[in-house]
Scaffold this motif. Structure first.
Motif, PDB file in Angstrom:
ATOM      1  N   ARG A 128       0.836  -1.208   0.000  1.00 46.06           N
ATOM      2  CA  ARG A 128       0.000   0.000   0.000  1.00 46.06           C
ATOM      3  C   ARG A 128       0.869   1.256   0.000  1.00 46.06           C
ATOM      4  NH1 ARG A 128      -3.433  -0.102   4.863  1.00 46.06           N
ATOM      5  NH2 ARG A 128      -4.126   1.880   4.026  1.00 46.06           N
ATOM      6  N   ALA A 131       0.796   4.142  -2.753  1.00 48.52           N
ATOM      7  CA  ALA A 131       0.535   5.528  -2.344  1.00 48.52           C
ATOM      8  C   ALA A 131       1.646   6.451  -2.834  1.00 48.52           C
ATOM      9  CB  ALA A 131       0.402   5.606  -0.822  1.00 48.52           C
ATOM     10  N   LYS A 181      -8.752  15.887  -1.197  1.00 47.54           N
ATOM     11  CA  LYS A 181      -8.986  14.443  -1.235  1.00 47.54           C
ATOM     12  C   LYS A 181      -7.664  13.689  -1.070  1.00 47.54           C
ATOM     13  CE  LYS A 181     -10.841  10.740  -4.067  1.00 47.54           C
ATOM     14  NZ  LYS A 181     -11.158  10.326  -5.413  1.00 47.54           N
ATOM     15  N   LYS A 182      -6.615  14.163  -1.718  1.00 46.39           N
ATOM     16  CA  LYS A 182      -5.280  13.549  -1.568  1.00 46.39           C
ATOM     17  C   LYS A 182      -4.807  13.660  -0.120  1.00 46.39           C
ATOM     18  CE  LYS A 182      -4.491  12.575  -5.937  1.00 46.39           C
ATOM     19  NZ  LYS A 182      -4.383  11.212  -6.416  1.00 46.39           N
ATOM     20  N   ARG A 183      -5.067  14.788   0.502  1.00 48.16           N
ATOM     21  CA  ARG A 183      -4.679  14.988   1.900  1.00 48.16           C
ATOM     22  C   ARG A 183      -5.403  13.985   2.807  1.00 48.16           C
ATOM     23  NH1 ARG A 183      -5.712  20.136   2.605  1.00 48.16           N
ATOM     24  NH2 ARG A 183      -3.567  20.823   2.422  1.00 48.16           N
ATOM     25  N   VAL A 184      -6.680  13.807   2.585  1.00 42.99           N
ATOM     26  CA  VAL A 184      -7.476  12.866   3.389  1.00 42.99           C
ATOM     27  C   VAL A 184      -6.959  11.446   3.190  1.00 42.99           C
ATOM     28  CG1 VAL A 184      -9.778  11.845   3.631  1.00 42.99           C
ATOM     29  CG2 VAL A 184      -9.514  14.322   3.511  1.00 42.99           C
ATOM     30  N   GLU A 185      -6.653  11.072   1.951  1.00 39.45           N
ATOM     31  CA  GLU A 185      -6.099   9.746   1.682  1.00 39.45           C
ATOM     32  C   GLU A 185      -4.786   9.547   2.426  1.00 39.45           C
ATOM     33  OE1 GLU A 185      -5.742   9.545  -2.566  1.00 39.45           O
ATOM     34  OE2 GLU A 185      -7.909   9.375  -2.864  1.00 39.45           O
ATOM     35  N   TYR A 186      -3.940  10.553   2.388  1.00 39.63           N
ATOM     36  CA  TYR A 186      -2.655  10.485   3.097  1.00 39.63           C
ATOM     37  C   TYR A 186      -2.883  10.324   4.599  1.00 39.63           C
ATOM     38  CZ  TYR A 186       1.553  12.208   5.385  1.00 39.63           C
ATOM     39  OH  TYR A 186       2.623  12.347   6.215  1.00 39.63           O
ATOM     40  N   MET A 223      -5.478   9.135   6.189  1.00 45.54           N
ATOM     41  CA  MET A 223      -6.027   7.803   6.479  1.00 45.54           C
ATOM     42  C   MET A 223      -4.914   6.754   6.446  1.00 45.54           C
ATOM     43  SD  MET A 223      -9.129   8.206   7.267  1.00 45.54           S
ATOM     44  CE  MET A 223      -9.559   6.491   7.366  1.00 45.54           C
ATOM     45  N   PHE A 224      -4.004   6.910   5.522  1.00 44.92           N
ATOM     46  CA  PHE A 224      -2.863   6.003   5.421  1.00 44.92           C
ATOM     47  C   PHE A 224      -2.010   6.085   6.686  1.00 44.92           C
ATOM     48  CE2 PHE A 224       1.276   4.665   3.799  1.00 44.92           C
ATOM     49  CZ  PHE A 224       0.931   3.500   3.156  1.00 44.92           C
TER      50      PHE A 224
END
Length: 125
Positions: free
Chosen positions: A60, A64, A96-101, A103-104
């Motif tokens: 993952r 990412a 959205k990219k920030r939120v994905e980061y 969450m990771f």
């Protein structure tokens, strides 16, 4: 007026690129930690479940990093050659990219806690 819009567009894109650079540096650091966790697991803990979690996270993390690098490339091209205004839609994409980061990173903390909890079971003789 057009000069000011372009100046702001370039400024916002540069800000996004800097933020992505910080994220990729952090993910590279996480990859180094994951490698260390993998060694600890193989030499000390020897738990298949943890090894599976480590491998899953490593995959993952690689995906990412690739996605962030591609996004950064697109932003650099837009900075250099583009003329599309930096609007709410573009800000939402970055958010959205920030939120994905984030969450990771939360998932990584869970993994780290799992590994540390497993390590606390070992006592020095």
């Amino acid at each position: 007026m057009q000069f000011k819009v372009d100046e702001n567009r370039r400024l916002f894109i540069k800000k996004d690129i800097l933020e992505i650079s910080q994220w990729t540096d952090d993910l590279e650091s996480k990859n180094n930690e994951i490698n260390t966790f993998s060694i600890l697991n193989r030499q000390l803990v020897k738990c298949e479940k943890i090894q599976s979690l480590i491998q899953d996270f490593r995959r993952r993390n690689t995906l990412a990093m690739a996605a962030l690098c591609k996004y950064e490339q697109n932003l650099r091209q837009e900075l250099e050659f583009g003329s599309v205004e930096y609007d709410v839609q573009r800000a939402k994409v970055h958010e959205k990219k920030r939120v994905e980061y984030l969450m990771f990173i939360k998932d990584y903390r869970v993994l780290k806690t799992t590994i540390y909890n497993q390590l606390t079971q070992y006592k020095r003789k």
